[in-house]
Design a protein around this motif. Structure first.
Motif, short mmCIF file in Angstrom:
data_model
loop_
_atom_site.label_atom_id
_atom_site.label_comp_id
_atom_site.label_asym_id
_atom_site.label_seq_id
_atom_site.Cartn_x
_atom_site.Cartn_y
_atom_site.Cartn_z
N GLN A 1 0.87 -0.89 0.01
CA GLN A 1 -0.36 -0.41 0.04
C GLN A 1 0.88 1.59 0.07
OE1 GLN A 1 -3.02 0.13 2.81
NE2 GLN A 1 -3.80 2.54 2.41
N VAL A 2 0.67 2.03 -0.71
CA VAL A 2 1.21 3.21 -0.75
C VAL A 2 1.21 4.31 0.08
CG1 VAL A 2 1.97 5.72 -2.11
CG2 VAL A 2 1.49 2.88 -3.80
N GLN A 3 2.18 4.12 0.44
CA GLN A 3 1.93 5.84 1.63
C GLN A 3 2.72 7.37 1.32
OE1 GLN A 3 3.33 4.16 5.61
NE2 GLN A 3 0.63 4.99 6.07
N LEU A 4 2.01 8.30 1.63
CA LEU A 4 3.00 9.93 1.62
C LEU A 4 2.43 10.70 2.52
CD1 LEU A 4 1.71 10.01 -2.43
CD2 LEU A 4 3.76 8.94 -2.01
N ALA B 1 7.84 8.77 0.37
CA ALA B 1 6.52 7.60 0.02
C ALA B 1 7.30 6.30 0.19
CB ALA B 1 6.92 7.65 -1.34
N SER B 2 6.42 5.60 0.87
CA SER B 2 6.89 3.94 0.97
C SER B 2 5.97 2.99 0.58
CB SER B 2 6.35 4.08 2.40
OG SER B 2 5.23 4.13 3.32
N GLY B 3 5.78 1.68 0.60
CA GLY B 3 5.08 0.75 0.01
C GLY B 3 5.35 0.89 -1.45
N ARG B 4 6.08 1.39 -1.65
CA ARG B 4 6.26 1.26 -3.64
C ARG B 4 7.59 1.51 -3.97
NH1 ARG B 4 1.90 2.35 -7.72
NH2 ARG B 4 1.12 0.25 -6.41
N THR B 5 8.72 1.83 -4.62
CA THR B 5 9.37 2.06 -4.61
C THR B 5 9.38 3.04 -6.47
OG1 THR B 5 11.21 1.06 -3.61
CG2 THR B 5 12.44 2.73 -5.91
N ALA C 1 17.41 7.42 -4.00
CA ALA C 1 17.47 6.97 -2.64
C ALA C 1 16.87 6.49 -1.62
CB ALA C 1 19.15 6.78 -2.37
N LYS C 2 16.45 8.05 -1.61
CA LYS C 2 15.37 7.90 0.09
C LYS C 2 13.97 7.48 -0.01
CE LYS C 2 19.23 10.33 2.27
NZ LYS C 2 18.88 12.33 3.29
N ASN C 3 13.76 7.46 -1.48
CA ASN C 3 11.98 7.49 -1.73
C ASN C 3 11.29 8.64 -1.31
OD1 ASN C 3 10.82 5.78 -3.52
ND2 ASN C 3 9.67 4.99 -2.06
N THR C 4 11.77 10.29 -1.56
CA THR C 4 11.41 11.26 -1.24
C THR C 4 12.21 12.60 -1.98
OG1 THR C 4 12.17 10.44 1.20
CG2 THR C 4 12.29 13.22 0.65
N LEU D 1 1.66 6.06 -13.20
CA LEU D 1 2.47 4.93 -13.75
C LEU D 1 3.69 5.54 -14.06
CD1 LEU D 1 -0.15 3.76 -16.98
CD2 LEU D 1 0.92 3.18 -14.45
N PRO D 2 4.53 3.80 -14.28
CA PRO D 2 5.56 4.38 -14.25
C PRO D 2 6.04 5.13 -15.47
CG PRO D 2 5.85 2.32 -13.64
CD PRO D 2 4.26 3.14 -13.57
N PHE D 3 6.98 6.21 -15.55
CA PHE D 3 7.39 7.51 -16.68
C PHE D 3 6.35 8.21 -16.98
CE2 PHE D 3 11.01 5.05 -16.28
CZ PHE D 3 11.25 4.09 -16.35
N THR D 4 5.36 8.13 -15.83
CA THR D 4 4.07 9.29 -16.62
C THR D 4 5.41 11.07 -16.49
OG1 THR D 4 2.77 7.80 -15.12
CG2 THR D 4 2.39 11.01 -15.69
N PRO D 5 4.96 11.73 -18.01
CA PRO D 5 5.61 12.34 -18.35
C PRO D 5 5.25 13.65 -17.09
CG PRO D 5 4.86 11.63 -19.86
CD PRO D 5 3.91 10.94 -18.73
#
Length: 128
Positions: free
Chosen positions: A1-4, A24-28, A75-78, A101-105
């Motif tokens: 689960q994504v947490q911000l 951010a956590s739950g995903r890289t 590296a810190k997902n921040t 999505l990944p690489f969303t412009p």
């Protein structure tokens, strides 16, 4: 689960500075564009700034250009938002969000449909 989790907000006088952080956590999110948004009192949530997944491209709403700087530490997902020369009209709850999505412009992050999820926000109040 994504947490911000946004932090760093507070009360500051006009002309002052704040640095917001979003962990951010739950995903890289190293492959995701990231954005900052804000919601002033009684208004809709609006786009503030975005940074590409690589960090090499940044975009800003005109009202903050030259005053705000978005950056990231993958590296810190921040992701960070350095806010200088703050004005009373910058008063808002500030939110960070990854692209859908990944690489969303990054330049499309102004469209909320391209946002994956929201954090709880951090209040920024600028007094005159």
């Amino acid at each position: 689960q994504v947490q911000l989790v946004e932090s760093g907000g507070g009360l500051v006088q006009a002309g002052g500075s704040l640095r917001l952080s979003c962990a951010a956590s739950g995903r890289t999110f190293s492959s995701y564009s990231m954005g900052w948004f804000r919601q002033p009192p009684g208004k809709e949530r609006e786009f503030v700034a975005a940074i590409s997944w690589s960090g090499s491209n940044t975009y800003y709403v005109d009202s903050v250009k030259g005053r705000f700087t978005i950056s990231r530490d993958s590296a810190k997902n921040t992701v960070y938002l350095q806010m200088n020369s703050l004005k009373p009209e910058d008063t808002a709850v500030y939110y960070c969000a990854p692209g859908k999505l990944p690489f969303t412009p990054a330049q499309t992050m102004g469209d909320h449909a391209n946002v994956l999820s929201w954090g709880q926000g951090t209040q920024v109040t600028v007094s005159s």
